[in-house]
Scaffold this motif. Structure first.
Motif, PDB file in Angstrom:
ATOM      1  N   MET A  83       0.843  -1.202   0.147  1.00 14.04           N
ATOM      2  CA  MET A  83       0.129   0.029   0.144  1.00 14.04           C
ATOM      3  C   MET A  83       0.923   1.293  -0.183  1.00 14.04           C
ATOM      4  O   MET A  83       1.961   1.361   0.648  1.00 14.04           O
ATOM      5  CB  MET A  83      -0.798  -0.100   1.060  1.00 14.04           C
ATOM      6  CG  MET A  83      -2.004   1.271   1.087  1.00 14.04           C
ATOM      7  SD  MET A  83      -3.275   0.513   2.153  1.00 14.04           S
ATOM      8  CE  MET A  83      -4.547   2.002   2.023  1.00 14.04           C
ATOM      9  N   PHE A  85       0.796   5.466   0.254  1.00 13.28           N
ATOM     10  CA  PHE A  85      -0.151   6.562   0.943  1.00 13.28           C
ATOM     11  C   PHE A  85      -0.129   7.861   0.492  1.00 13.28           C
ATOM     12  O   PHE A  85       0.771   8.227   0.083  1.00 13.28           O
ATOM     13  CB  PHE A  85      -0.314   6.485   2.311  1.00 13.28           C
ATOM     14  CG  PHE A  85      -0.285   5.066   2.970  1.00 13.28           C
ATOM     15  CD1 PHE A  85      -1.516   4.796   3.568  1.00 13.28           C
ATOM     16  CD2 PHE A  85       0.706   3.992   3.125  1.00 13.28           C
ATOM     17  CE1 PHE A  85      -1.979   3.485   4.408  1.00 13.28           C
ATOM     18  CE2 PHE A  85       0.112   2.717   3.651  1.00 13.28           C
ATOM     19  CZ  PHE A  85      -0.753   2.615   4.081  1.00 13.28           C
ATOM     20  N   GLU A  87      -0.064  10.840   2.170  1.00 12.25           N
ATOM     21  CA  GLU A  87       0.975  11.714   3.065  1.00 12.25           C
ATOM     22  C   GLU A  87       2.383  10.792   3.295  1.00 12.25           C
ATOM     23  O   GLU A  87       2.770  10.627   4.197  1.00 12.25           O
ATOM     24  CB  GLU A  87       0.400  12.346   3.953  1.00 12.25           C
ATOM     25  CG  GLU A  87       0.045  13.650   3.510  1.00 12.25           C
ATOM     26  CD  GLU A  87      -1.160  14.422   4.348  1.00 12.25           C
ATOM     27  OE1 GLU A  87      -1.656  13.655   5.212  1.00 12.25           O
ATOM     28  OE2 GLU A  87      -1.438  15.548   4.310  1.00 12.25           O
ATOM     29  N   ALA A  89       3.094   8.561   4.755  1.00  6.27           N
ATOM     30  CA  ALA A  89       2.852   7.351   6.041  1.00  6.27           C
ATOM     31  C   ALA A  89       3.966   6.706   6.381  1.00  6.27           C
ATOM     32  O   ALA A  89       3.985   5.583   6.594  1.00  6.27           O
ATOM     33  CB  ALA A  89       1.658   6.512   5.741  1.00  6.27           C
ATOM     34  N   LEU A  90       5.263   7.259   6.133  1.00  9.76           N
ATOM     35  CA  LEU A  90       6.454   6.479   6.584  1.00  9.76           C
ATOM     36  C   LEU A  90       6.462   6.970   7.970  1.00  9.76           C
ATOM     37  O   LEU A  90       5.868   7.863   8.544  1.00  9.76           O
ATOM     38  CB  LEU A  90       7.672   7.460   5.900  1.00  9.76           C
ATOM     39  CG  LEU A  90       7.711   7.407   4.508  1.00  9.76           C
ATOM     40  CD1 LEU A  90       8.849   8.053   3.998  1.00  9.76           C
ATOM     41  CD2 LEU A  90       7.509   5.993   4.008  1.00  9.76           C
ATOM     42  N   VAL A  91       7.136   6.045   8.650  1.00  8.81           N
ATOM     43  CA  VAL A  91       7.412   6.170  10.142  1.00  8.81           C
ATOM     44  C   VAL A  91       8.729   7.239  10.225  1.00  8.81           C
ATOM     45  O   VAL A  91       9.886   6.833  10.055  1.00  8.81           O
ATOM     46  CB  VAL A  91       7.991   4.887  10.774  1.00  8.81           C
ATOM     47  CG1 VAL A  91       8.004   5.245  12.264  1.00  8.81           C
ATOM     48  CG2 VAL A  91       6.849   3.821  10.676  1.00  8.81           C
ATOM     49  N   GLU A  92       8.299   8.440  10.596  1.00 12.18           N
ATOM     50  CA  GLU A  92       9.057   9.819  10.461  1.00 12.18           C
ATOM     51  C   GLU A  92      10.654   9.509  11.098  1.00 12.18           C
ATOM     52  O   GLU A  92      11.477   9.982  10.703  1.00 12.18           O
ATOM     53  CB  GLU A  92       8.400  10.932  10.872  1.00 12.18           C
ATOM     54  CG  GLU A  92       7.231  11.062   9.985  1.00 12.18           C
ATOM     55  CD  GLU A  92       7.297  11.753   8.891  1.00 12.18           C
ATOM     56  OE1 GLU A  92       8.156  12.577   8.736  1.00 12.18           O
ATOM     57  OE2 GLU A  92       6.617  11.523   7.999  1.00 12.18           O
ATOM     58  N   ARG A  93      10.363   8.925  12.146  1.00  7.64           N
ATOM     59  CA  ARG A  93      11.876   8.836  13.059  1.00  7.64           C
ATOM     60  C   ARG A  93      12.541   7.818  12.777  1.00  7.64           C
ATOM     61  O   ARG A  93      13.847   7.722  13.305  1.00  7.64           O
ATOM     62  CB  ARG A  93      11.669   9.172  14.407  1.00  7.64           C
ATOM     63  CG  ARG A  93      11.172  10.414  15.086  1.00  7.64           C
ATOM     64  CD  ARG A  93      11.346  10.622  16.483  1.00  7.64           C
ATOM     65  NE  ARG A  93      11.075  11.819  16.837  1.00  7.64           N
ATOM     66  CZ  ARG A  93       9.777  12.225  17.440  1.00  7.64           C
ATOM     67  NH1 ARG A  93       8.985  11.112  17.499  1.00  7.64           N
ATOM     68  NH2 ARG A  93       9.252  13.276  17.905  1.00  7.64           N
ATOM     69  N   LEU A  94      12.321   6.934  11.802  1.00  5.79           N
ATOM     70  CA  LEU A  94      13.060   5.803  11.516  1.00  5.79           C
ATOM     71  C   LEU A  94      13.771   6.223  10.056  1.00  5.79           C
ATOM     72  O   LEU A  94      13.526   6.982   9.557  1.00  5.79           O
ATOM     73  CB  LEU A  94      12.446   4.483  11.284  1.00  5.79           C
ATOM     74  CG  LEU A  94      11.483   3.861  12.572  1.00  5.79           C
ATOM     75  CD1 LEU A  94      10.782   2.717  12.025  1.00  5.79           C
ATOM     76  CD2 LEU A  94      12.737   3.734  13.594  1.00  5.79           C
ATOM     77  N   SER A 102      10.605  -2.258   7.001  1.00  2.25           N
ATOM     78  CA  SER A 102       9.293  -2.695   7.754  1.00  2.25           C
ATOM     79  C   SER A 102       8.197  -3.112   6.642  1.00  2.25           C
ATOM     80  O   SER A 102       7.327  -3.953   7.098  1.00  2.25           O
ATOM     81  CB  SER A 102       8.804  -1.377   8.209  1.00  2.25           C
ATOM     82  OG  SER A 102       8.268  -0.464   7.042  1.00  2.25           O
ATOM     83  N   ARG A 158       8.967   0.760   0.176  1.00  2.00           N
ATOM     84  CA  ARG A 158       8.525  -0.220   1.320  1.00  2.00           C
ATOM     85  C   ARG A 158       7.347  -1.262   0.586  1.00  2.00           C
ATOM     86  O   ARG A 158       7.426  -2.580   0.934  1.00  2.00           O
ATOM     87  CB  ARG A 158       7.750   0.596   2.154  1.00  2.00           C
ATOM     88  CG  ARG A 158       7.051   0.038   3.402  1.00  2.00           C
ATOM     89  CD  ARG A 158       6.643   0.896   4.323  1.00  2.00           C
ATOM     90  NE  ARG A 158       5.597   1.886   3.985  1.00  2.00           N
ATOM     91  CZ  ARG A 158       5.097   2.727   4.873  1.00  2.00           C
ATOM     92  NH1 ARG A 158       5.526   2.892   5.893  1.00  2.00           N
ATOM     93  NH2 ARG A 158       4.451   3.709   4.234  1.00  2.00           N
TER      94      ARG A 158
END
Lengths: 259, 262
Positions: A83, A85, A87, A89-94, A102, A158
């Motif tokens: 999927m 997205f 915006e 939808a990444l995990v911003e702090r990784l 992931s 991803r």
């Protein structure tokens, strides 16, 4: 092949968001899903990977029924559905790399992912995908250091890392400038072509959709009101989907609001 | 010409609005009038205070140095152990009390536990636990662990409820399990603030360990209480100075660590 039959969705005591959707998407076909905000586009693609539970109807991907799968089966099937997205939808702090990896979570046990012991094959593949989307030099940057277009590329990598059989793409370009939007759409298109991947792309930008997808499905009030080739889209059809508007290019001011 | 005036949103009715103001001022006047001020006692108190102040200016660190040293060490032990235990235990409670990832019965249980823990002041909990387990550090450890669970559990739950849901949704859509989605989708979002809050709680716990010592839960508070009971204001002054210094060091360090993380 994705097959949707008699799909209905109703939120608690609300109106029917999806009314009897029937849809077959063959291997390798890129489908653009257009329609006004609130037509049910987001709900439809989220029913497919069961982020939303359909009220009734059948959804099957490659012969496996998703609409009445158990939580364990849902988890297992989500691996195969990538999927992308709106915006990102990444995990911003990784880091970029961690975000790409992931995509493998569905294949790994908790301890493997908790201790970050990813199989070497996954790491090699992740580098390949980063190479493919042009971010090989950014692997160890934090996701929030990247620009919008770059972040969406991470989102694509991803999804690829999942080894998907289907791509669900939710407004991939709504937060991007026109040039970047085209680049992202072209990237998604060429990846789908390379891998023979089917994709469903929710998109507000009709001209962009017409340029990059094979087939367009128009959704309006939870019903499919158009299903045909991108080239068959004309003013009459747009009016059927969106309502009356002057569709001449010069007066093109369709609503681009978020859903 | 059209008339406009700002509507009164809180109390719309003019009569009730005026009545509330009148009630407020009458209560204020009556309240102030009911306070008995005994000037003689204030004078005597000031005299005792001046003794205390002069002892403060000549703090005696040496006479009771072994007691003070043992007390401080015990307080620090209570502080560190209870903070660590509290953090570890607050994680399941915090996750359980976050509406967006928990299920209803667990949510209600965790919220109730946290609410009870937060509604009771540490001193009251300490009195109760001292009665149960006797004087000493163990009661202090339990008290502060319990208080830390309430404090961090609530804040953790609120942090989890305030996360960016899109990131979590994306992680779930990859087929991640519940634990994986917490580790990858939630933890990175709340980690900096949780570390900051944990250090903040560490210095609260040190301060509290001095207070609960007075009711018998061990540590430097117990030493301070003994010193005051014996009218050894110079030793008490020394203890208070040490507490202030340690609290300031803790506060400075935790502020520095929080800044470094974010």
């Amino acid at each position: 092949m994705l097959k949707i039959q008699h799909l209905k969705k109703q939120y608690k005591k609300g109106p029917l968001v999806l009314k009897n959707i029937n849809l077959v998407i063959p291997e390798g076909q890129i489908v653009g899903l257009i329609g006004p905000s609130g037509a049910g586009k987001s709900t439809l693609i989220r029913c497919i990977n069961r982020l939303i539970k359909p009220s009734s109807g059948d959804i099957s991907l490659g012969g496996i029924n998703l609409s009445n799968a158990s939580p364990r089966q849902i988890r297992e099937q989500r691996r195969y559905i990538g999927m992308i997205f709106q915006e990102y939808a990444l995990v911003e702090r990784l880091s970029v790399m961690e975000n790409v990896l992931s995509g493998r979570l569905g294949y790994l046990s908790f301890w493997q992912s908790f201790t970050r012991r990813y199989p070497q094959q996954d790491i090699d593949n992740a580098f390949d995908y980063l190479q493919r989307v042009g971010l090989i030099d950014h692997a160890n940057k934090r996701a929030d250091e990247l620009s919008g277009g770059q972040r969406q590329r991470v989102g694509i990598a991803r999804a690829l890392a999942q080894d998907p059989r289907l791509l669900l793409v939710d407004e991939p370009t709504a937060s991007l400038d026109p040039k970047t939007s085209r680049q992202i759409m072209r990237l998604i298109q060429s990846i789908c072509r390379e891998k023979g991947l089917p994709a469903i792309i929710n998109i507000h930008d009709v001209p962009l959709a017409m340029q990059f997808v094979d087939r367009i499905i128009g959704l309006q009030g939870g019903e499919i009101v158009f299903d045909g080739l991108a080239s068959e889209l004309n003013e009459d059809v747009l009016t059927r989907i969106y309502g009356n508007e002057d569709w001449q290019p010069a007066g093109n001011d369709q609503d681009k609001g978020d859903e | 010409m059209r008339h406009w005036e700002r509507p009164h949103y809180i109390v719309a009715n003019r009569f009730w609005r005026l009545s509330l103001w009148v009630f407020f001022f009458v209560y204020l006047v009556v309240g102030i009038g009911s306070i008995e001020i005994n000037w003689i006692r204030i004078y005597e108190g000031l005299e005792r205070g001046s003794h205390f102040l002069s002892a403060f200016l000549h703090p005696d660190f040496t006479t009771r140095s072994t007691d003070i040293y043992a007390g401080i060490l015990e307080s620090l032990t209570i502080t560190v152990t209870s903070t660590v235990a509290g953090i570890l235990l607050s994680i399941p409670f915090g996750i359980g009390a976050a509406r967006n990832i928990s299920i209803k019965p667990i949510y209600l249980f965790c919220r109730a536990f946290i609410a009870i823990s937060r509604s009771m002041q540490e001193v009251i909990v300490a009195i109760f636990l001292v009665a149960l387990f006797g004087f000493g550090a163990f009661a202090g450890f339990l008290t502060l662990t319990y208080a830390t669970i309430g404090f961090l559990g609530k804040l953790l739950a609120e942090e989890i409820e305030g996360i960016d849901r899109k990131q979590l949704e994306a992680v779930r859509s990859t087929g991640a399990s519940w634990l994986q989605s917490i580790h990858v989708g939630i933890w990175p979002q709340i980690m900096p603030r949780m570390i900051g809050l944990s250090f903040y709680r560490l210095d609260i716990n040190f301060r509290e360990s001095a207070v609960i010592g007075i009711v018998g839960a061990g540590g430097i508070g117990a030493t301070l209480n003994t010193a005051i009971d014996r009218y050894e204001y110079d030793s008490a002054g020394a203890i208070l100075l040490l507490i202030i210094i340690i609290v300031m060091i803790c506060e400075y360090l935790s502020g520095w660590i929080r800044k470094w993380i974010s």
